[in-house]
Design a protein around this motif. Structure first.
Motif, short mmCIF file in Angstrom:
data_model
loop_
_atom_site.label_atom_id
_atom_site.label_comp_id
_atom_site.label_asym_id
_atom_site.label_seq_id
_atom_site.Cartn_x
_atom_site.Cartn_y
_atom_site.Cartn_z
N LEU B 4 0.84 -1.21 0.00
CA LEU B 4 0.00 0.00 0.00
C LEU B 4 0.86 1.25 0.00
O LEU B 4 0.50 2.27 -0.53
CB LEU B 4 -0.92 -0.02 1.23
CG LEU B 4 -2.08 -1.02 1.02
CD1 LEU B 4 -2.94 -1.16 2.22
CD2 LEU B 4 -2.93 -0.57 -0.18
N ASP B 5 2.11 1.14 0.60
CA ASP B 5 2.94 2.35 0.58
C ASP B 5 3.15 2.83 -0.84
O ASP B 5 3.29 4.01 -1.10
CB ASP B 5 4.31 2.04 1.19
CG ASP B 5 4.13 1.87 2.70
OD1 ASP B 5 2.94 1.90 3.10
OD2 ASP B 5 5.10 1.69 3.41
N LEU B 6 3.15 1.85 -1.75
CA LEU B 6 3.43 2.24 -3.12
C LEU B 6 2.20 2.87 -3.77
O LEU B 6 2.24 3.29 -4.90
CB LEU B 6 3.84 0.99 -3.94
CG LEU B 6 5.27 0.50 -3.71
CD1 LEU B 6 5.51 -0.77 -4.51
CD2 LEU B 6 6.24 1.59 -4.15
N ALA B 7 1.09 2.87 -3.04
CA ALA B 7 -0.15 3.28 -3.70
C ALA B 7 -0.05 4.71 -4.19
O ALA B 7 -0.57 5.07 -5.23
CB ALA B 7 -1.32 3.12 -2.74
N ASN B 8 0.72 5.51 -3.43
CA ASN B 8 0.74 6.93 -3.81
C ASN B 8 1.77 7.12 -4.93
O ASN B 8 2.95 6.85 -4.75
CB ASN B 8 1.14 7.72 -2.56
CG ASN B 8 1.33 9.18 -2.87
OD1 ASN B 8 1.85 9.53 -3.92
ND2 ASN B 8 0.89 10.01 -1.95
N PRO B 9 1.32 7.59 -6.10
CA PRO B 9 2.24 7.71 -7.24
C PRO B 9 3.49 8.53 -6.92
O PRO B 9 4.61 8.13 -7.29
CB PRO B 9 1.40 8.41 -8.30
CG PRO B 9 0.00 8.17 -7.93
CD PRO B 9 -0.03 8.01 -6.44
N THR B 10 3.34 9.61 -6.20
CA THR B 10 4.53 10.45 -5.93
C THR B 10 5.54 9.65 -5.14
O THR B 10 6.73 9.64 -5.47
CB THR B 10 4.09 11.68 -5.11
OG1 THR B 10 2.75 12.00 -5.46
CG2 THR B 10 4.98 12.85 -5.39
N ARG B 11 5.07 8.90 -4.12
CA ARG B 11 6.02 8.11 -3.33
C ARG B 11 6.63 7.02 -4.20
O ARG B 11 7.83 6.74 -4.16
CB ARG B 11 5.30 7.47 -2.13
CG ARG B 11 6.27 7.02 -1.04
CD ARG B 11 5.57 6.61 0.23
NE ARG B 11 4.76 7.69 0.79
CZ ARG B 11 3.44 7.55 1.02
NH1 ARG B 11 2.84 6.41 0.74
NH2 ARG B 11 2.75 8.54 1.52
N PHE B 12 5.81 6.47 -5.11
CA PHE B 12 6.34 5.43 -6.00
C PHE B 12 7.45 6.01 -6.87
O PHE B 12 8.52 5.43 -7.05
CB PHE B 12 5.22 4.88 -6.89
CG PHE B 12 5.73 3.93 -7.95
CD1 PHE B 12 6.02 4.40 -9.23
CD2 PHE B 12 5.96 2.60 -7.65
CE1 PHE B 12 6.51 3.55 -10.20
CE2 PHE B 12 6.45 1.75 -8.62
CZ PHE B 12 6.73 2.22 -9.90
N LEU B 13 7.21 7.24 -7.39
CA LEU B 13 8.24 7.86 -8.26
C LEU B 13 9.53 8.05 -7.48
O LEU B 13 10.63 7.70 -7.95
CB LEU B 13 7.72 9.21 -8.79
CG LEU B 13 6.68 9.13 -9.93
CD1 LEU B 13 6.22 10.54 -10.30
CD2 LEU B 13 7.27 8.43 -11.14
N ALA B 14 9.41 8.55 -6.25
CA ALA B 14 10.62 8.77 -5.44
C ALA B 14 11.32 7.44 -5.19
O ALA B 14 12.52 7.29 -5.43
CB ALA B 14 10.21 9.42 -4.13
N LEU B 15 10.55 6.43 -4.78
CA LEU B 15 11.15 5.14 -4.45
C LEU B 15 11.82 4.54 -5.68
O LEU B 15 12.99 4.11 -5.64
CB LEU B 15 10.04 4.20 -3.95
CG LEU B 15 10.55 2.85 -3.39
CD1 LEU B 15 11.22 3.08 -2.06
CD2 LEU B 15 9.42 1.86 -3.29
N SER B 16 11.11 4.56 -6.81
CA SER B 16 11.68 3.92 -8.02
C SER B 16 12.90 4.71 -8.48
O SER B 16 13.86 4.13 -9.00
CB SER B 16 10.64 3.86 -9.14
OG SER B 16 10.14 5.17 -9.37
N ALA B 17 12.91 6.01 -8.26
CA ALA B 17 14.08 6.80 -8.67
C ALA B 17 15.31 6.31 -7.91
O ALA B 17 16.40 6.13 -8.47
CB ALA B 17 13.84 8.28 -8.40
N ARG B 18 15.11 6.01 -6.61
CA ARG B 18 16.27 5.53 -5.82
C ARG B 18 16.64 4.11 -6.23
O ARG B 18 17.81 3.76 -6.35
CB ARG B 18 15.92 5.55 -4.32
CG ARG B 18 16.07 6.92 -3.67
CD ARG B 18 16.32 6.81 -2.16
NE ARG B 18 15.36 5.88 -1.54
CZ ARG B 18 14.14 6.26 -1.16
NH1 ARG B 18 13.75 7.51 -1.38
NH2 ARG B 18 13.30 5.41 -0.59
#
Lengths: 210, 252, 68, 223
Positions: B4-18
């Motif tokens: 669910l943490d990944l649910a938020n697109p902005t957080r997903f973008l940040a996470l995937s960028a790392r």
């Protein structure tokens, strides 16, 4: 000899039903006519007959002192219920297409059509120039369809419910554009319920048969 | 890190960028090792000679083609059942990658078939079901491209993906159910792989490399998809920004 | 290096396989990169035109309240 | 003069390539038809090689016809057709340009994908070349003849299948010469050139008859 739109004992049948019969009208340059009457009495059919889209059952239509090689219909802009816009194309792509596709109805010097950008600015949708037409609201779509009338020079405007889906500001803007068109020697025939945003307008009332 | 943490697109973008740089590095290393082992370590097959080296591309690509479809099937479940907002983004991003891997497995298989079986293509159970899988990938991509609204397209594609998932077991077990010309399963088997380790290790490394490559491309494609949706909402907003003659400040 | 050279009679097919794989994956990778940069460019253009996203506008609104 | 034709061609091509357009769907349908045939006919490669050209031609014919029902209907639904009829441009040339754009969007991909699909039907290189060449010359005729059906069924709600039924009889000569030309390339005695030239002649004839008949049908369609 000013240009005149003349229709004599015009009658039209659609699906075997007599829509209207022996209708006559004459409009000089600079004059506007509002066609009123209850729904289904044949206002739209009259416009489509004038536009040459539908063959009249009897009678004739002619443009006096117009461009002899062109038919009566090719002198007219037809602004119907449908906007003729492709959602997948951008606003400018739509307008650019009609600009180069529609043949002009009169090449007189006094009659200068606008460029697509000017037309969009005149109707207040220039900010959406590069956006796909799918993202426009109904009112904006109607204004984009109106822009088509400004970018190609044709003397006669056939408008079907021109003020529908337009807000107050756009309606006033339409009134200005129509009076400019009349001032430049154009003719307007509009099928409408509300009053036209124009100074003096002739009216033709179609009555359902008794 | 619950899904669910990944649910938020902005957080997903940040996470995937790392995450992306590490994944990409691991993928490059895996490919380097895999290719080195393929060409310098693995012995030639006593019958096929060097043409067995095609296996190191063909088998991982086929595995990836099916793994990618499984990812899309899971994403489709996410769209329809758990209503996960990024599920249809993941499904749409995975489709072209899956189609590419299926295409590679079809072409390398056909190029391998010419020297071994004497013909580029034979209508054999395994090859045909993989070809059907390829058509389904293209069908899904076409479906995504014809429905304008991404949400509705997501749901329609999810249903089609789940219906199509029936094809996966058919591909996996096609070699056993029908007497086919194709090599029976020799790695993922009940009683363990029947390949000699010196050939097996390069295959596993190449498979790892392909899998890492898939995740790198999948993450990148998902990021693109999120940006595409943001662009769409902004365009919708831009169109309606100045509806009347009012200026933006007054509207604020 | 000698092992690398003799790929046997069907060397052409082996090399073709690796070339096809490289081409297909390369094309897909380049397309994803190009798609990404095209989208970022258009997003930047949108931002430049002053079109802000709801969340961005909400953040700026909070900033204004807390700031003023 | 060429301004409006270029504008129309570009618009049609752009529409078919963008989201919602039907450009590459024809190739997918073609691939699906070719994949289904061996399931019915059986996986025997020699048989498939024998009927290969015919299967490819019938697949191309169906793909073209079924892709044509939106040729005029899309414009009629959004009101563009009315304006096109009033545009003061020769309607026959308008139909020709629309058919050309439709062929580039749908027909050309079919021709380019035919060699790849003939591998599934185990055709030798010579037959593959012959089929591709005959398709290149023959598919425009299918589009132009299909345009007549599209214009006739433009005012019907579900004109798609009716269009195919109306137009198949006219496309039979194209099919006959197409298949015989690609078959002749393989079997030695029969000459390749005669059926091929007849096919080209058919395309030229349909380039005249198609637009004229379609324009006439369009004029009667508006009500």
């Amino acid at each position: 000899m000013t240009m005149r739109l003349v229709a004599e004992n015009l009658s039209c049948e659609r699906g075997g039903r007599r829509v209207f019969s022996d209708l006559a009208l004459t409009l000089e340059a600079g004059r506007a006519l509002a066609v009123t009457g209850p729904n289904g009495v044949g206002k739209s059919s009259l416009l489509r007959v004038l536009a040459g889209l539908v063959q009249p059952a009897s009678g004739s239509i002619r443009i006096e002192d117009g461009d002899p090689e062109l038919s009566a219909g090719e002198h007219c802009h037809y602004y119907g219920h449908l906007d003729a816009l492709k959602p997948a194309l951008s606003v400018l792509e739509n307008l650019d297409f009609w600009t180069s596709f529609l043949a002009p109805g009169r090449t007189g010097a006094r009659w200068q059509p606008m460029t697509p950008i000017e037309a969009l600015e005149a109707l207040g949708i220039d900010h959406a120039g590069d956006l796909p037409a799918a993202y426009l609201s109904a009112g904006q779509r109607r204004r984009l369809a109106l822009a088509r009338l400004l970018v190609v020079a044709r003397p006669v405007w056939l408008l079907d419910e021109p003020t529908s889906a337009l807000d107050a500001a756009s309606e006033a803007r339409l009134g200005e554009l129509m009076s400019d068109h009349l001032a430049a020697g154009g003719i307007i025939v509009a099928a409408t319920h509300q009053t036209m945003p124009l100074a003096e307008v002739g009216t033709l009332r179609l009555e359902a048969p008794a | 890190m619950a899904i669910l943490d990944l649910a938020n697109p902005t957080r997903f973008l940040a996470l995937s960028a790392r995450l992306l740089p590490w994944l990409a590095a691991a993928c490059v290393i895996a490919f380097a090792v895999g290719l080195y082992m393929t060409f310098f370590v693995a012995p030639d097959d006593y019958q096929q000679g060097a043409t067995v080296k095609i296996m190191y591309l063909h088998v991982p690509a086929a595995w990836l083609a099916m793994m990618c479809y499984s990812v899309m099937a899971i994403s489709s479940l996410g769209t329809l059942i758990w209503k996960h907002p990024l599920a249809d983004v993941s499904a749409k991003a995975a489709a072209p990658i899956g189609a590419a891997f299926t295409l590679i497995s079809l072409i390398t298989g056909s190029l391998w078939g010419k020297p071994m079986w004497g013909t580029y293509w034979v209508w054999d159970a395994r090859l045909t079901s993989v070809l059907v899988l390829f058509i389904m990938y293209l069908g899904l991509i076409a479906l995504w491209r014809t429905i304008e609204d991404p949400i509705r397209a997501g749901k329609a594609a999810a249903v089609l993906t789940l219906v199509g998932a029936i094809n996966l077991p058919i591909i996996k077990f096609s070699v056993d159910w029908w007497n086919t010309l194709h090599q029976p399963a020799s790695v993922i088997r009940m009683d363990g792989p029947t390949i000699h380790p010196t050939i097996l290790w390069p295959l596993l490394v190449m498979a790892l490399a392909f899998t890492l490559l898939f995740f790198v491309m999948h993450l990148m494609a998902m990021r693109n998809e999120i940006l595409r949706r943001r662009l769409r909402t902004m365009q919708l907003q831009a169109a309606s920004a100045r509806v009347g003659v009012a200026t933006p400040q007054a509207a604020e | 290096m000698t092992e690398f050279l003799e790929l046997g009679p069907h060397a052409g097919f082996i090399i073709a396989c690796y070339v096809v794989t490289l081409v297909v994956i390369g094309a897909l990778f380049v397309w994803i990169l190009a798609d990404g940069s095209r989208l970022r460019a258009r997003l930047a253009a949108m931002e430049a035109q002053g079109v802000t996203r709801r969340s961005a506008r909400a953040r700026s609104a909070d900033a204004r309240e807390s700031g003023s | 003069m060429s301004g409006w034709m270029g504008a129309l061609f570009l618009r049609e091509l752009r529409l078919s390539l963008r989201v919602g357009g039907g450009a590459l769907i024809g190739v997918l349908f073609f691939l699906a038809v070719i994949t289904v045939i061996p399931f019915g006919v059986g996986p025997d490669l020699n048989l498939l090689a024998l009927i290969g050209p015919a299967v490819l031609w019938i697949g191309a014919l169906l793909a073209t016809l079924l892709g044509l029902d939106r040729l005029f209907q899309a414009d009629r639904d959004d009101g563009s057709l009315d304006l096109m009829l009033m545009a003061g441009r020769p309607l026959e040339v308008l139909v020709l340009v629309k058919c050309l754009a439709h062929w580039v969007g749908t027909g050309l991909p079919l021709v380019l994908s035919a060699p790849v699909l003939s591998i599934f039907l185990n055709l030798e290189p010579l037959a593959i070349g012959a089929v591709a060449l005959t398709l290149l010359v023959g598919t425009p005729a299918l589009t132009l003849i299909g345009a007549i059906g599209a214009a006739l069924t433009v005012s019907l709600r579900r004109g798609g299948l009716l269009l195919a039924v109306l137009v198949v009889p006219f496309s039979i000569p194209v099919l006959i010469f197409g298949v015989s030309a690609s078959g002749a390339a393989v079997t030695e005695p029969t000459p390749f050139l005669t059926p091929f030239l007849l096919l080209a002649a058919l395309t030229l004839i349909s380039a005249v008859v198609g637009p004229v008949a379609a324009a006439m049908a369009l004029r009667f369609s508006s009500d």
